[in-house]
Structure formats: structure tokens, C-alpha cells
Design a protein around this motif. Structure first.
Motif, short mmCIF file in Angstrom:
data_model
loop_
_atom_site.label_atom_id
_atom_site.label_comp_id
_atom_site.label_asym_id
_atom_site.label_seq_id
_atom_site.Cartn_x
_atom_site.Cartn_y
_atom_site.Cartn_z
N ARG A 164 0.84 -1.20 0.00
CA ARG A 164 0.00 0.00 0.00
C ARG A 164 0.88 1.26 0.00
NH1 ARG A 164 -3.96 0.10 -2.14
NH2 ARG A 164 -4.97 1.71 -0.88
N ALA A 165 1.98 1.21 0.77
CA ALA A 165 2.91 2.34 0.79
C ALA A 165 3.62 2.50 -0.55
CB ALA A 165 3.93 2.16 1.91
N ASP A 166 3.88 1.38 -1.25
CA ASP A 166 4.46 1.47 -2.59
C ASP A 166 3.53 2.26 -3.52
OD1 ASP A 166 6.63 -0.06 -1.84
OD2 ASP A 166 5.82 -1.93 -2.64
N VAL A 167 2.25 1.93 -3.45
CA VAL A 167 1.27 2.54 -4.36
C VAL A 167 1.05 4.01 -4.02
CG1 VAL A 167 -1.17 2.49 -5.05
CG2 VAL A 167 0.10 0.34 -4.79
N LEU A 168 0.98 4.33 -2.74
CA LEU A 168 0.55 5.66 -2.32
C LEU A 168 1.68 6.61 -1.99
CD1 LEU A 168 -2.33 4.44 0.01
CD2 LEU A 168 -2.59 5.45 -2.26
N ALA A 169 2.86 6.05 -1.63
CA ALA A 169 3.96 6.90 -1.17
C ALA A 169 5.25 6.65 -1.91
CB ALA A 169 4.17 6.70 0.33
N GLY A 170 5.21 5.82 -2.95
CA GLY A 170 6.44 5.50 -3.66
C GLY A 170 7.36 4.59 -2.88
N GLY A 171 6.81 3.88 -1.91
CA GLY A 171 7.61 2.92 -1.14
C GLY A 171 8.30 3.56 0.05
N LEU A 229 8.08 11.53 19.43
CA LEU A 229 8.47 10.75 18.26
C LEU A 229 9.16 11.65 17.24
CD1 LEU A 229 5.18 8.71 17.77
CD2 LEU A 229 7.38 7.79 18.53
N PRO A 230 10.08 11.11 16.45
CA PRO A 230 10.72 11.90 15.40
C PRO A 230 9.78 12.03 14.19
CG PRO A 230 11.53 9.65 15.31
CD PRO A 230 10.64 9.74 16.53
N PRO A 231 10.04 12.99 13.31
CA PRO A 231 9.23 13.11 12.09
C PRO A 231 9.36 11.85 11.23
CG PRO A 231 10.57 15.06 12.45
CD PRO A 231 11.06 14.04 13.42
N ALA A 232 8.31 11.58 10.47
CA ALA A 232 8.28 10.38 9.61
C ALA A 232 7.71 10.73 8.26
CB ALA A 232 7.46 9.28 10.26
N ASP A 233 8.18 9.99 7.25
CA ASP A 233 7.62 10.11 5.90
C ASP A 233 6.46 9.14 5.70
OD1 ASP A 233 9.71 11.95 4.96
OD2 ASP A 233 11.02 10.20 5.14
N VAL A 234 6.61 7.95 6.24
CA VAL A 234 5.58 6.91 6.13
C VAL A 234 5.39 6.29 7.50
CG1 VAL A 234 4.86 4.77 5.00
CG2 VAL A 234 6.30 6.40 3.76
N ARG A 253 5.44 14.10 8.04
CA ARG A 253 5.87 15.28 7.30
C ARG A 253 4.83 15.63 6.22
NH1 ARG A 253 11.28 12.71 7.59
NH2 ARG A 253 12.61 14.03 8.90
N PRO A 254 4.87 16.84 5.70
CA PRO A 254 3.99 17.19 4.57
C PRO A 254 4.13 16.19 3.43
CG PRO A 254 5.02 19.16 5.44
CD PRO A 254 5.66 18.00 6.16
N GLY A 255 2.99 15.74 2.93
CA GLY A 255 2.99 14.74 1.86
C GLY A 255 3.16 13.32 2.37
N GLY A 256 3.17 13.15 3.69
CA GLY A 256 3.38 11.82 4.28
C GLY A 256 2.17 10.91 4.14
N THR A 257 2.39 9.63 4.46
CA THR A 257 1.35 8.61 4.29
C THR A 257 1.23 7.77 5.56
OG1 THR A 257 1.73 8.45 1.90
CG2 THR A 257 0.64 6.58 2.95
N LEU A 258 0.00 7.55 5.99
CA LEU A 258 -0.30 6.65 7.10
C LEU A 258 -1.02 5.43 6.56
CD1 LEU A 258 -0.69 5.84 10.11
CD2 LEU A 258 -2.80 7.20 10.07
N VAL A 259 -0.48 4.24 6.84
CA VAL A 259 -1.14 2.99 6.48
C VAL A 259 -1.64 2.36 7.78
CG1 VAL A 259 -0.90 0.72 5.41
CG2 VAL A 259 0.37 2.68 4.49
#
Length: 342
Positions: A164-171, A229-234, A253-259
Motif C-alpha cells: 500500500r505504501a508502494d502505491v501511495l507513497a512510492g515505497g 516521536l521523530p518526524p516520519a515520511d511513512v 511530514r507534509p505529503g506523508g502517508t499513514l497505512v
């Protein structure tokens, strides 16, 4: 089926003997060696239900199963007798729009081993012998212990979340990853994020022991739930706790993804969704998994050192009540296995 681990209702777990069912030409007979206890098994045992799936009749539990083919399917659809296999637990229609699109995990007619979602219930794989359609048996790679191969189903669930992260966040490659909840699914997600090249993996949990296990398998940082917690991309939320979902949204972070992998409370949750607008966050659910398990088994074989520590204990099937009690304590256990054979 021989001996089975059967739930009769909330708090009622028994070892029962059941006769083997007749086999069709497309079905094989499997000697079950290991079965992993899942959170859904624990819910049926403790509460008699999982979400909207409520026990109405006794049901054999278990959908994380590995064993050996005892008798191959007569039509040749299964691996030959003697082959170590993992059992794919899903039965789908193959004709509905989700199935045709390769998203059979969303099939409206889906049946899963050890599920009370439909009546009659679908008996599971916590049994000495299991009759299975031949095409749902996946050969275990040479050299992979069945004890680790029993992780194939939950590892496939975690792998689906990574997809799902591959599809929505580029992995996750090269990215800062957060995993909330260091139960079995969370730990498997950690291992797979490392395999897929995450730059850093932060894990949060309430208890020290699962956090130590996360560190053993390569987590960059472990944090006790409630601490900064530290910032996260995914982010992968595997605990099902609304507070964990809120914490994950707070550090993306801006543009981040939560699965979202963990089952959230059925009555709904309150979460800071306002942050999704200004930061253009993406939120996705992740339900079971689509496709087969061969790729997951190959990953387990190539990176055994990441997955072996996730199995915290095994019990003989006769001690199922003790095994379930151990699995119910997240502070002291990760994946607990039942052993049915040698």
C-alpha cells in the motif's frame, strides 16, 4: 481432522477430536506442524467475537498454518506428498470486480480459515490434519524451518501494508518510517521495511520487551508510547489504538502517508484529521493481503535472521489454553506457536 483446538464461546477453548471430512479431487491432506496464534484467535477466545464476526457455533481456530502434504490432490493441483507447505487461508470467488482487479482480499464472498464472519463458520487450521484445496498450498523454500514458515500469513499481511505504501507513497526506500505497535504484525512490518531499504525505522510500544525485539531485528530507534516521536515520511499503525493513530498523524511530514493495519474500535475514533489538509497527508487502510505467499516465503528464507526473533514461544497443541494465555500478554510475548507434529 484428528485433534483440534476449538472455541466454544467466550472463555471456552477445548481440545476436541473431529472426524476427517471427505476430500474432492482438487483437495489435499496436510499434516499440520505449526499454527500461529493471531489476535483474531485471541478475540474469539476472550470475547466470542471479532468486530462484527460473532461466534454462533463451535469453531476450529487458526489461519497461520504450516505443515507437510500427507496426500496430494488427485487432480495434480497440489504439491506432491512430503512437500513442506504454508497454507493460504483465503477462499475467494474469483469473478467479482475486486477479484478481477487483483484485490481479492476485498472479495465480498471471501472466506478465511478460522472465521465466524459467515454461517456456517469456516473452521480453521488448528488441527492435526487439514483438508485444503491444492492450489492454496504454497511450497516452503528448501532450508526454511517450518517454525519460521508459520509466519508466512502474518508476514504477507505486513507485506501488503508495505505494498500500500508502494502505491501511495512510492515505497519506503530511503525514507523515515514509523511503526506504532510492536506486536507480531508491527515487528514483521519493521523487518520488511528494513528489507525494502528504509533509511530509519522508529518503533513505539507500551512495553519494553517488544521494543527490545524490535531493536534486535534492526529498528533504528525504539520509543515508549507517549514519548516524543521523530518526524516520519511513512507511518504504519499496527496497534489499533486511537492514540497511536493520532500520534502517527502528528509526526508525519507534509505529503506523508499513514497505512492503518491495526483494527480500530468498531464505534469509531477521534483523530486530528485537520492536519491532513494543510500537510496533504494520505491515509489508507490495509486489509489482510492480496495474491499468494510465495514471495513472502522467499523473503523469510533470505532474511531468516530478521524473522526468527519474532517467534517468542511454542507450545504443544495439548497446552493450547496455556499458549493462548501467553499470547494474550503483549508485555511478555510476540508470536506464539502451537505445535501439532514433528
Amino acid at each position: 481432522m484428528g485433534r483440534t483446538v476449538t472455541v466454544l464461546g467466550a472463555g471456552r477453548l477445548e481440545i476436541q477430536s473431529r472426524a476427517e471430512v471427505p476430500r474432492g479431487p482438487g483437495e489435499a491432506l496436510v499434516d499440520v506442524v505449526y499454527g500461529g496464534i493471531c489476535g483474531s484467535d485471541l478475540h474469539y477466545w476472550r470475547h466470542g467475537e471479532v468486530g462484527l464476526s460473532v461466534l454462533a457455533d463451535p469453531m476450529v481456530l487458526g489461519h497461520e498454518v504450516a505443515g507437510t502434504v500427507r496426500e496430494a490432490a488427485a487432480d495434480g493441483s497440489s504439491p506432491p506428498a512430503g512437500t513442506p507447505v504454508a497454507v493460504h487461508p483465503a477462499q475467494t470467488c474469483g469473478t467479482c470486480p475486486p477479484c478481477r482487479e487483483g484485490r481479492e482480499n476485498l472479495c465480498p464472498h471471501l472466506r478465511y480459515l478460522g472465521s465466524a464472519a459467515r454461517r456456517p463458520h469456516t473452521d480453521g487450521g488448528f488441527a492435526e490434519r487439514l483438508v485444503v484445496p491444492g492450489h492454496r498450498l504454497v511450497p516452503v523454500p528448501a532450508g526454511l524451518d517450518l517454525r519460521v514458515a508459520a509466519l508466512a500469513e502474518p508476514a504477507s499481511v505486513a507485506a501488503h501494508a508495505l505494498t500500500r505504501a508502494d502505491v501511495l507513497a512510492g515505497g519506503v526506500r530511503g525514507k523515515q518510517v514509523l511503526v506504532t505497535g510492536a506486536g507480531p504484525i508491527g515487528l514483521l512490518t519493521v523487518a520488511l521495511a528494513i528489507v525494502r531499504g528504509a533509511a530509519e525505522v522508529t518503533v513505539t510500544d507500551l512495553h519494553p520487551r517488544p521494543l527490545r525485539t524490535a531493536g534486535r531485528i534492526g529498528a533504528t530507534r525504539t520509543v515508549t508510547a507517549g514519548e516524543e516521536l521523530p518526524p516520519a515520511d511513512v507511518a504504519f499503525e499496527s496497534s489499533g489504538a486511537p492514540s497511536a493513530m493520532a500520534a502517527a498523524l502528528g509526526v508525519l511530514r507534509p505529503g506523508g502517508t499513514l497505512v492503518q493495519i491495526g483494527q480500530l474500535p468498531g464505534g469509531g475514533v477521534t483523530a486530528p484529521l485537520h492536519v491532513t489538509v494543510q500537510r496533504e497527508l494520505v491515509i489508507s487502510g490495509s486489509s489482510r493481503f492480496a495474491g499468494g505467499m510465495a514471495g513472502t516465503l522467499a523473503t523469510l528464507e533470505r532474511h531468516r535472521e530478521l524473522f526468527e526473533p519474532i517467534v517468542s514461544a511454542e507450545f504443544p497443541a495439548e497446552q493450547a489454553v496455556e499458549a493462548f494465555a501467553a499470547a494474550y500478554e503483549p508485555a511478555s510475548s510476540s508470536k506464539v506457536l502451537l505445535r501439532f507434529g514433528s
